[in-house]
Design a protein around this motif. Structure first.
Motif, PDB file in Angstrom:
ATOM      1  N   SER A   7     -38.161 156.278 -68.662  1.00 48.38           N
ATOM      2  CA  SER A   7     -39.042 155.535 -69.624  1.00 48.38           C
ATOM      3  C   SER A   7     -39.464 154.009 -68.819  1.00 48.38           C
ATOM      4  O   SER A   7     -38.405 153.542 -68.010  1.00 48.38           O
ATOM      5  N   VAL A   8     -40.527 153.929 -69.048  1.00 49.04           N
ATOM      6  CA  VAL A   8     -40.942 152.295 -68.519  1.00 49.04           C
ATOM      7  C   VAL A   8     -40.582 151.324 -68.972  1.00 49.04           C
ATOM      8  O   VAL A   8     -40.563 151.090 -70.123  1.00 49.04           O
ATOM      9  N   PRO A   9     -39.910 150.426 -68.257  1.00 53.93           N
ATOM     10  CA  PRO A   9     -39.411 148.975 -68.914  1.00 53.93           C
ATOM     11  C   PRO A   9     -40.681 148.403 -69.309  1.00 53.93           C
ATOM     12  O   PRO A   9     -41.907 148.554 -68.908  1.00 53.93           O
ATOM     13  N   PRO A  10     -40.412 147.661 -70.340  1.00 58.48           N
ATOM     14  CA  PRO A  10     -41.518 146.719 -71.041  1.00 58.48           C
ATOM     15  C   PRO A  10     -42.017 145.655 -70.030  1.00 58.48           C
ATOM     16  O   PRO A  10     -41.406 145.085 -69.280  1.00 58.48           O
ATOM     17  N   PRO A  11     -43.386 145.552 -70.224  1.00 57.66           N
ATOM     18  CA  PRO A  11     -43.825 144.427 -69.184  1.00 57.66           C
ATOM     19  C   PRO A  11     -43.313 142.815 -69.541  1.00 57.66           C
ATOM     20  O   PRO A  11     -42.631 142.487 -70.678  1.00 57.66           O
ATOM     21  N   LEU A  12     -43.139 142.044 -68.555  1.00 60.84           N
ATOM     22  CA  LEU A  12     -42.599 140.917 -68.600  1.00 60.84           C
ATOM     23  C   LEU A  12     -43.610 140.100 -69.519  1.00 60.84           C
ATOM     24  O   LEU A  12     -44.574 139.868 -69.319  1.00 60.84           O
ATOM     25  N   ASP A  13     -42.950 138.864 -70.085  1.00 60.00           N
ATOM     26  CA  ASP A  13     -43.545 138.108 -71.052  1.00 60.00           C
ATOM     27  C   ASP A  13     -44.002 136.945 -70.301  1.00 60.00           C
ATOM     28  O   ASP A  13     -43.086 136.195 -69.940  1.00 60.00           O
ATOM     29  N   PRO A  14     -45.240 136.530 -70.086  1.00 59.94           N
ATOM     30  CA  PRO A  14     -45.874 135.407 -69.313  1.00 59.94           C
ATOM     31  C   PRO A  14     -45.176 134.021 -69.868  1.00 59.94           C
ATOM     32  O   PRO A  14     -44.841 133.160 -69.515  1.00 59.94           O
ATOM     33  N   LYS A  15     -44.914 134.149 -71.154  1.00 58.25           N
ATOM     34  CA  LYS A  15     -44.678 132.872 -72.035  1.00 58.25           C
ATOM     35  C   LYS A  15     -43.077 132.636 -71.372  1.00 58.25           C
ATOM     36  O   LYS A  15     -42.625 131.519 -71.479  1.00 58.25           O
ATOM     37  N   ASP A  16     -42.407 133.643 -71.271  1.00 60.67           N
ATOM     38  CA  ASP A  16     -40.840 133.567 -70.662  1.00 60.67           C
ATOM     39  C   ASP A  16     -41.050 132.647 -69.433  1.00 60.67           C
ATOM     40  O   ASP A  16     -40.036 131.799 -69.116  1.00 60.67           O
ATOM     41  N   PHE A  17     -41.883 132.643 -68.611  1.00 60.38           N
ATOM     42  CA  PHE A  17     -41.975 131.927 -67.326  1.00 60.38           C
ATOM     43  C   PHE A  17     -42.412 130.483 -67.493  1.00 60.38           C
ATOM     44  O   PHE A  17     -42.626 129.866 -66.339  1.00 60.38           O
ATOM     45  N   ILE A  18     -43.057 130.166 -68.691  1.00 55.14           N
ATOM     46  CA  ILE A  18     -43.482 128.762 -68.543  1.00 55.14           C
ATOM     47  C   ILE A  18     -42.745 128.012 -69.814  1.00 55.14           C
ATOM     48  O   ILE A  18     -43.184 126.981 -70.265  1.00 55.14           O
ATOM     49  N   SER A  51     -53.299 116.541 -79.930  1.00 54.29           N
ATOM     50  CA  SER A  51     -52.065 116.711 -79.350  1.00 54.29           C
ATOM     51  C   SER A  51     -51.445 118.133 -79.616  1.00 54.29           C
ATOM     52  O   SER A  51     -52.039 118.841 -80.826  1.00 54.29           O
ATOM     53  N   ASN A  52     -51.022 118.796 -78.844  1.00 53.76           N
ATOM     54  CA  ASN A  52     -50.426 120.277 -79.075  1.00 53.76           C
ATOM     55  C   ASN A  52     -49.313 120.569 -77.821  1.00 53.76           C
ATOM     56  O   ASN A  52     -48.968 119.651 -76.851  1.00 53.76           O
ATOM     57  N   SER A  53     -48.497 121.733 -77.852  1.00 53.04           N
ATOM     58  CA  SER A  53     -47.757 121.951 -76.935  1.00 53.04           C
ATOM     59  C   SER A  53     -47.679 123.682 -76.818  1.00 53.04           C
ATOM     60  O   SER A  53     -47.889 124.284 -77.956  1.00 53.04           O
ATOM     61  N   TYR A  54     -47.316 123.866 -75.590  1.00 55.48           N
ATOM     62  CA  TYR A  54     -47.192 125.446 -75.315  1.00 55.48           C
ATOM     63  C   TYR A  54     -45.908 125.592 -74.301  1.00 55.48           C
ATOM     64  O   TYR A  54     -46.357 124.974 -73.153  1.00 55.48           O
ATOM     65  N   GLY A  55     -45.218 126.393 -74.381  1.00 54.06           N
ATOM     66  CA  GLY A  55     -44.265 126.394 -73.343  1.00 54.06           C
ATOM     67  C   GLY A  55     -43.399 125.185 -73.309  1.00 54.06           C
ATOM     68  O   GLY A  55     -43.229 124.436 -74.247  1.00 54.06           O
ATOM     69  N   ARG A  56     -43.144 124.952 -71.942  1.00 53.61           N
ATOM     70  CA  ARG A  56     -42.505 123.440 -71.767  1.00 53.61           C
ATOM     71  C   ARG A  56     -43.493 122.373 -71.408  1.00 53.61           C
ATOM     72  O   ARG A  56     -42.996 121.411 -70.988  1.00 53.61           O
TER      73      ARG A  56
END
Length: 296
Positions: free
Chosen positions: A108-119, A240-245
């Motif tokens: 089985s192919v591992p799931p793709p990495l979540d971009p949001k985890d990296f920000i 105003s808004n926020s996304y990730g850090r």
């Protein structure tokens, strides 16, 4: 004139010989046939024929049975091995039904990495960061609209007096802001400044954004280059808004100093477009780092 007989006595009639002749009397007169003898001879002949057919049929049946038996023996093997019960056959004669099934490693192919985890945290979001990196080039195209880019600024002092209103600086510092970036764009006398605050964690950014009142906790406009001073004293639109850090803020208005009203669509458009572009740039940053991590 009479003809004499030649070659011995006259031939005798034999019921079993088709060419034999029926006997005649010596006196030359016609004699009545012996019908009883003829019937007896016919019965004997019929009995012989029936016996022949019975014996022949029996021999044919035996022959067929023998041929079938030989075919069965040939199909099932020869010798004593074919006549033994299953329990007495050697193990090589019986296919085994208890063999071990082959095993395969998971593919089985591992799931793709979540971009949001990296920000979402400083630990993973380690790529170089600056206003020029986040907002490259000299202009920005959104759909069919082109905005000219002004200048940029970076500071570690998130509460600097020339960067944000004092109330916003207080909120940023209280939640651990480590960097504040600004950039400005303009089109047809309508300008916008975007301010981006950077925190160590997503939770800190979300908390800071939740504490902001956009009527008083605002980023200060940044002029320079193609962008003339704006929103220094006039009423402007802020968000105003926020996304990730990251927490990000906008202030948009007229270079002429005119107050912004709800009917000023160009002001709302430029503010919304730059807020959306900021979100996309932060997300692209996460995508780039997720892709790099996946290829390692």
């Amino acid at each position: 004139m009479s003809f004499g007989q030649q070659g011995g006595p006259p031939s005798q009639w034999d019921p079993w010989k088709p060419q034999s002749q029926q006997p005649w009397s010596s006196g030359g007169g016609e004699q009545t046939p012996d019908w009883a003898a003829l019937a007896e001879a016919s019965e004997i002949r019929n009995k012989r024929r029936r016996l022949f057919f019975i014996v022949g049929g029996a021999l044919a049946t035996v022959g067929i049975g023998t041929a079938v038996a030989m075919a069965v023996v040939s199909a099932n093997g020869s010798g004593d091995e074919a006549n033994k019960p299953t329990s007495s056959l050697s193990s090589a004669a019986i296919p085994s039904a208890t063999g071990t099934a082959p095993s395969f490693a998971p593919t089985s192919v591992p799931p793709p990495l979540d971009p949001k985890d990296f920000i979402a945290s400083k630990a993973k979001d380690s790529a170089p960061l600056s206003a020029r990196i986040l907002y490259p080039g000299t202009q920005l195209t959104m759909g069919s609209t082109v905005y000219k880019k002004g200048t940029t600024s970076d500071t570690k002092n998130c509460a600097a007096a020339d960067t944000v209103q004092a109330s916003l600086g207080k909120i940023l510092n209280a939640n651990g802001c480590t960097q504040f970036m600004r950039v400005s764009y303009t089109k047809n006398g309508v300008s916008v400044t975007v301010g981006v605050a950077v925190f160590d964690t997503e939770a800190q950014a979300a908390k800071a954004k939740g504490q902001v009142n956009t009527k008083r906790d605002i980023v200060k406009s940044l002029s320079g280059g193609a962008v003339k001073p704006f929103c220094n004293s006039a009423i402007c639109r802020t968000t105003s808004n926020s996304y990730g850090r990251y927490a990000y803020f906008t202030i948009a208005g007229f270079a002429s100093g005119k107050n912004v009203t709800e009917q000023d669509t160009p002001v709302f458009s430029i503010g919304n477009n730059l807020a959306e572009f900021t979100f996309r740039q932060i997300h692209r940053r996460g995508e780039a780092q997720a892709s790099a991590a996946a290829s390692e």
